[in-house]
Motif scaffolding. Structure first.
Motif, PDB file in Angstrom:
ATOM      1  N   PRO A 126       0.973  -1.593  -0.178  1.00  0.00           N
ATOM      2  CA  PRO A 126       0.344  -0.128  -0.400  1.00  0.00           C
ATOM      3  C   PRO A 126       0.518   1.099  -0.090  1.00  0.00           C
ATOM      4  O   PRO A 126       0.352   2.489  -0.983  1.00  0.00           O
ATOM      5  N   GLU A 127       2.077   1.134   1.112  1.00  0.00           N
ATOM      6  CA  GLU A 127       2.937   1.903   1.174  1.00  0.00           C
ATOM      7  C   GLU A 127       3.457   2.688  -0.992  1.00  0.00           C
ATOM      8  O   GLU A 127       3.542   4.114  -1.363  1.00  0.00           O
ATOM      9  N   VAL A 128       3.487   1.434  -1.640  1.00  0.00           N
ATOM     10  CA  VAL A 128       4.210   1.646  -2.610  1.00  0.00           C
ATOM     11  C   VAL A 128       2.602   2.484  -4.020  1.00  0.00           C
ATOM     12  O   VAL A 128       2.772   3.754  -4.320  1.00  0.00           O
ATOM     13  N   HIS A 129       1.821   2.074  -3.648  1.00  0.00           N
ATOM     14  CA  HIS A 129       0.811   2.635  -4.351  1.00  0.00           C
ATOM     15  C   HIS A 129       0.531   4.171  -3.952  1.00  0.00           C
ATOM     16  O   HIS A 129       0.426   4.942  -4.583  1.00  0.00           O
ATOM     17  N   ARG A 130       0.376   4.482  -2.644  1.00  0.00           N
ATOM     18  CA  ARG A 130      -0.325   6.109  -1.703  1.00  0.00           C
ATOM     19  C   ARG A 130       1.300   6.953  -3.259  1.00  0.00           C
ATOM     20  O   ARG A 130       1.477   7.985  -3.426  1.00  0.00           O
ATOM     21  N   LEU A 131       2.752   5.818  -2.936  1.00  0.00           N
ATOM     22  CA  LEU A 131       3.928   7.301  -2.855  1.00  0.00           C
ATOM     23  C   LEU A 131       3.471   7.939  -4.901  1.00  0.00           C
ATOM     24  O   LEU A 131       3.977   8.144  -5.289  1.00  0.00           O
ATOM     25  N   VAL A 132       3.124   6.497  -5.319  1.00  0.00           N
ATOM     26  CA  VAL A 132       2.463   6.483  -7.128  1.00  0.00           C
ATOM     27  C   VAL A 132       1.627   7.479  -6.861  1.00  0.00           C
ATOM     28  O   VAL A 132       1.404   8.512  -7.585  1.00  0.00           O
ATOM     29  N   ALA A 133       0.947   6.968  -6.473  1.00  0.00           N
ATOM     30  CA  ALA A 133      -0.564   8.059  -6.374  1.00  0.00           C
ATOM     31  C   ALA A 133       0.031   9.849  -5.990  1.00  0.00           C
ATOM     32  O   ALA A 133      -0.433  10.633  -6.566  1.00  0.00           O
ATOM     33  N   ASP A 134       0.809   9.820  -5.152  1.00  0.00           N
ATOM     34  CA  ASP A 134       1.119  11.125  -4.215  1.00  0.00           C
ATOM     35  C   ASP A 134       2.037  11.629  -6.491  1.00  0.00           C
ATOM     36  O   ASP A 134       1.643  13.160  -6.437  1.00  0.00           O
TER      37      ASP A 134
END
Length: 183
Positions: A150-158
């Protein structure tokens, strides 16, 4: 009036390109812009990845009934601007249509070039970005979050949201009172 067409592209059209598409669509005037997405190795009619749906909501947007689709030559030919998630996707577009070079960029590359452009119309912005491509940062890829934490998804989304905000600001400024012109 003809709308300025933007196509966002990633690998399977289930993570990065639908996120770019939704953010652009929600922030640009639909009377002036047409936004779509596709994947270079897209699955046929797959929904947006569930982790991306959560990130779309976190960013304050609503996921659509998006279904993935494969990139086809007519998508490339009809677009005024092609924004890819990574250089590998830009290369796939250019393998399909070498003449699309002048209108194909990674999202982060185009954001950097657009932010510093003095162009006065949408088509001039794309042409100016193409001329100044060699001055863009070299770290322009958005990593693939598929099947990652999930942390990777958050970084990519940001990362996508930040770049889209720059692009939207510039496109919105240029679309006010300026004719789009012909391709």
């Amino acid at each position: 009036m003809r709308r300025f067409t933007i196509l966002t592209i990633c690998t399977a059209n289930i993570c990065r390109s639908p996120l770019m598409e939704i953010l652009l669509y929600d922030q640009l005037d639909p009377r002036r812009f047409e936004i779509a997405s596709a994947g270079v190795r897209g699955w046929d009619a797959a929904p947006i990845d569930s982790m991306v749906v959560l990130e779309i909501a976190r960013l304050g947007h609503q996921p659509t009934n998006h279904l993935s689709r494969m990139l086809e030559l007519h998508h490339v030919e009809q677009a005024d601007l092609l924004l890819t998630a990574a250089r590998e996707h830009r290369a796939a577009v250019l393998a399909m249509s070498p003449k699309a070079l002048r209108k194909t960029f990674t999202l982060r590359e185009f954001a950097a070039l657009a932010a510093s452009s003095e162009a006065e119309s949408l088509n001039d912005l794309v042409a100016d970005a193409s001329r100044r491509r060699s001055t863009a940062p070299t770290d322009v890829d958005v990593p693939d979050p598929y099947r990652r934490e999930p942390e990777v998804h958050r970084l990519v989304a940001d990362e996508i949201a930040d770049a889209v905000d720059v692009v939207v600001d510039r496109l919105t400024d240029l679309s006010r009172g300026h004719p789009i012109g012909q391709r």
